[in-house]
Scaffold this motif. Structure first.
Motif, PDB file in Angstrom:
ATOM      1  N   LEU A   1       0.820  -1.200   0.000  1.00 19.54           N
ATOM      2  CA  LEU A   1       0.000   0.000   0.000  1.00 19.54           C
ATOM      3  C   LEU A   1       0.862   1.261   0.000  1.00 19.54           C
ATOM      4  CD1 LEU A   1      -2.739  -1.114   2.566  1.00 19.54           C
ATOM      5  CD2 LEU A   1      -2.719  -1.370   0.070  1.00 19.54           C
ATOM      6  N   ALA A   2       0.239   2.380  -0.312  1.00 21.64           N
ATOM      7  CA  ALA A   2       0.970   3.638  -0.453  1.00 21.64           C
ATOM      8  C   ALA A   2       1.629   4.088   0.851  1.00 21.64           C
ATOM      9  CB  ALA A   2       0.032   4.720  -0.962  1.00 21.64           C
ATOM     10  N   ASP A   3       1.130   3.645   1.983  1.00 17.53           N
ATOM     11  CA  ASP A   3       1.730   4.018   3.267  1.00 17.53           C
ATOM     12  C   ASP A   3       2.846   3.063   3.678  1.00 17.53           C
ATOM     13  OD1 ASP A   3       0.331   1.745   3.944  1.00 17.53           O
ATOM     14  OD2 ASP A   3      -1.018   2.725   5.381  1.00 17.53           O
ATOM     15  N   GLY A   4       3.190   2.131   2.785  1.00 22.38           N
ATOM     16  CA  GLY A   4       4.278   1.200   3.058  1.00 22.38           C
ATOM     17  C   GLY A   4       3.856  -0.110   3.695  1.00 22.38           C
ATOM     18  N   SER A   5       2.618  -0.203   4.146  1.00 22.60           N
ATOM     19  CA  SER A   5       2.155  -1.444   4.769  1.00 22.60           C
ATOM     20  C   SER A   5       1.902  -2.506   3.708  1.00 22.60           C
ATOM     21  CB  SER A   5       0.890  -1.183   5.585  1.00 22.60           C
ATOM     22  OG  SER A   5      -0.148  -0.708   4.750  1.00 22.60           O
ATOM     23  N   ARG A   6       1.901  -3.766   4.140  1.00 19.94           N
ATOM     24  CA  ARG A   6       1.663  -4.905   3.251  1.00 19.94           C
ATOM     25  C   ARG A   6       0.518  -5.742   3.799  1.00 19.94           C
ATOM     26  NH1 ARG A   6       6.706  -3.316   2.425  1.00 19.94           N
ATOM     27  NH2 ARG A   6       7.776  -3.852   0.461  1.00 19.94           N
ATOM     28  N   ILE A   7      -0.383  -6.115   2.923  1.00 21.78           N
ATOM     29  CA  ILE A   7      -1.492  -6.964   3.321  1.00 21.78           C
ATOM     30  C   ILE A   7      -1.550  -8.151   2.377  1.00 21.78           C
ATOM     31  CG2 ILE A   7      -2.817  -5.053   4.328  1.00 21.78           C
ATOM     32  CD1 ILE A   7      -4.482  -4.935   1.792  1.00 21.78           C
ATOM     33  N   SER A   8      -2.281  -9.192   2.772  1.00 20.67           N
ATOM     34  CA  SER A   8      -2.317 -10.424   1.973  1.00 20.67           C
ATOM     35  C   SER A   8      -3.753 -10.851   1.670  1.00 20.67           C
ATOM     36  CB  SER A   8      -1.578 -11.545   2.714  1.00 20.67           C
ATOM     37  OG  SER A   8      -0.241 -11.192   2.971  1.00 20.67           O
ATOM     38  N   PRO A   9      -4.473 -10.091   0.867  1.00 22.05           N
ATOM     39  CA  PRO A   9      -5.834 -10.502   0.511  1.00 22.05           C
ATOM     40  C   PRO A   9      -5.803 -11.689  -0.441  1.00 22.05           C
ATOM     41  CG  PRO A   9      -5.208  -8.598  -0.775  1.00 22.05           C
ATOM     42  CD  PRO A   9      -4.089  -8.834   0.204  1.00 22.05           C
TER      43      PRO A   9
END
Length: 395
Positions: free
Chosen positions: A314-322
């Motif tokens: 994501l643009a804020d640097g976080s990572r998610i795993s949908p």
């Protein structure tokens, strides 16, 4: 005979609401209109929208010229009923529709003389008009052309780095039908316009395990109606007022009717509502998003930056795993191949004129359905249809 010989047809490209409305208005003025549709039925795009979709405009203000929508459709008309209405509309007005024909290019001609394979109306002369290059090598000439191929023509998917290697499921919102395939799954919806907001709510109500909504720019959110007064009616009233005045009024109304969702990740927009409309961003009409965000069932997150295997960065640097990413990232008009050489498009690929006006370089070439006004798309299509028919008949 003159170039505007009334025995020559006007070709209408696209059998959606805009094209059908223009054809009916032309027929009402005694002008022969031939509708060319690349699909096998009218209203093709409406047949492929997600099942939950309902008009955000009222039934009464969404009817096309010459046929009211039945009261049985309710105030907010369902997608399937829109399709039924368009089918009925074509029948009632006895429209001349040719399906399975796609027009690839339009060109201005001074004379059709010597153009092999050209199809013309019986009794027409060889002077002027427009030449259409269509499926199967067809070459059609007409006195005028109306382009009604639609605002949502070609799905747009951003070129996110790493998207090709994403191990989950990535689909455009145009491929989404209902939440059944995503029950129990972790889904990220990208895009906070009306489509993204409604699909997110649909997924939550349909049993998705987790739903996040990627937001690049915080949207303006409106109640679809307040005390029975539809948002569309307000849009009609304020459409021609000064932008700063509308922005102030809309801001005050939002503070009264829409809760502050900043602590949930969805702050109020910094830019005024009407200023955003002028830039092409239509406000989101609430069909459950506010309640879903308040309850934590839809989680706003930052915009998508890229993909890394099974993860979304994501643009804020976080990572998610949908497990699934639904890209509600809009559509393109895709008019460049059709009319790109005629000098009728602006820098963003949109027609420079619409309705009853034509570009100086292209007299007899009309466009409808390429704006997205807050007063309602179908209402404006109906108005444009009458303006185009009047202009063609007068010419």
């Amino acid at each position: 005979m003159a170039t505007n010989d009334p025995t020559r047809p006007v070709y209408v490209i696209g059998a959606g609401p805009g094209g059908l409305a223009v054809a009916a208005a032309l027929r009402g003025r005694g002008v022969r209109a031939v509708v060319l549709e690349k699909a096998d039925a009218v209203g093709d795009s409406w047949r492929h929208h997600y099942d939950r979709l309902r008009l955000h405009t009222t039934r009464r203000l969404s009817a096309l010229p010459g046929l009211k929508m039945p009261r049985s459709f309710g105030r907010w008309v369902a997608r399937a009923d829109v399709v039924r209405y368009l089918e009925k509309y074509a029948q009632v007005h006895e429209l001349e529709i040719v399906t399975g024909v796609e027009v690839s290019r339009i060109e201005r001609i001074e004379r059709a003389e010597g153009v092999e394979g050209v199809e013309r109306a019986e009794g027409a002369d060889d002077e002027g008009g427009w030449l259409l290059h269509a499926t199967g090598g067809r070459r059609l000439t007409g006195r005028a052309v109306v382009v009604a191929t639609g605002y949502n023509h070609t799905p747009y998917l951003p070129e996110w780095p790493g998207a090709d290697a994403y191990t989950g499921t990535l689909l455009h919102a145009g491929q989404y039908r209902n939440p059944a395939p995503y029950a129990g799954k972790d889904v990220l919806v990208v895009g906070s316009g009306n489509t993204g907001a409604e699909i997110a709510v649909d997924l939550v109500e349909g049993g998705a395990g987790r739903v996040r909504l990627a937001v690049r720019t915080a949207p303006h959110i409106l109640r679809r109606s307040t005390a029975g007064w539809p948002a569309q009616a307000s849009g009609i009233l304020v459409r021609r007022l000064p932008v700063p005045l509308v922005d102030r009024a809309a801001g005050a109304m939002a503070r009264l009717s829409v809760p502050d969702l900043a602590d949930k990740g969805l702050p109020r927009p910094e830019t005024g509502l009407y200023a955003r409309v002028r830039e092409g961003a239509i406000p989101v009409q609430d069909v459950g998003l506010i309640a879903a965000v308040q309850a934590g069932r839809v989680e706003p997150v930052a915009a998508v930056d890229s993909f890394e295997g099974a993860k979304v960065v994501l643009a804020d640097g976080s990572r998610i795993s949908p497990e699934v990413v639904v890209a509600a990232t809009g559509y393109r008009r895709a008019l460049e191949g059709l009319v790109g050489e005629l000098g009728v498009l602006d820098g963003r690929g949109r027609p420079t004129v619409h309705g009853g006006r034509t570009a100086p370089t292209a007299p007899g070439l009309y466009f409808t359905g390429f704006t997205n006004p807050i007063s309602g798309m179908l209402r404006e299509l109906a108005i444009d249809a009458e303006k185009i028919a009047k202009a063609v008949a007068r010419s």
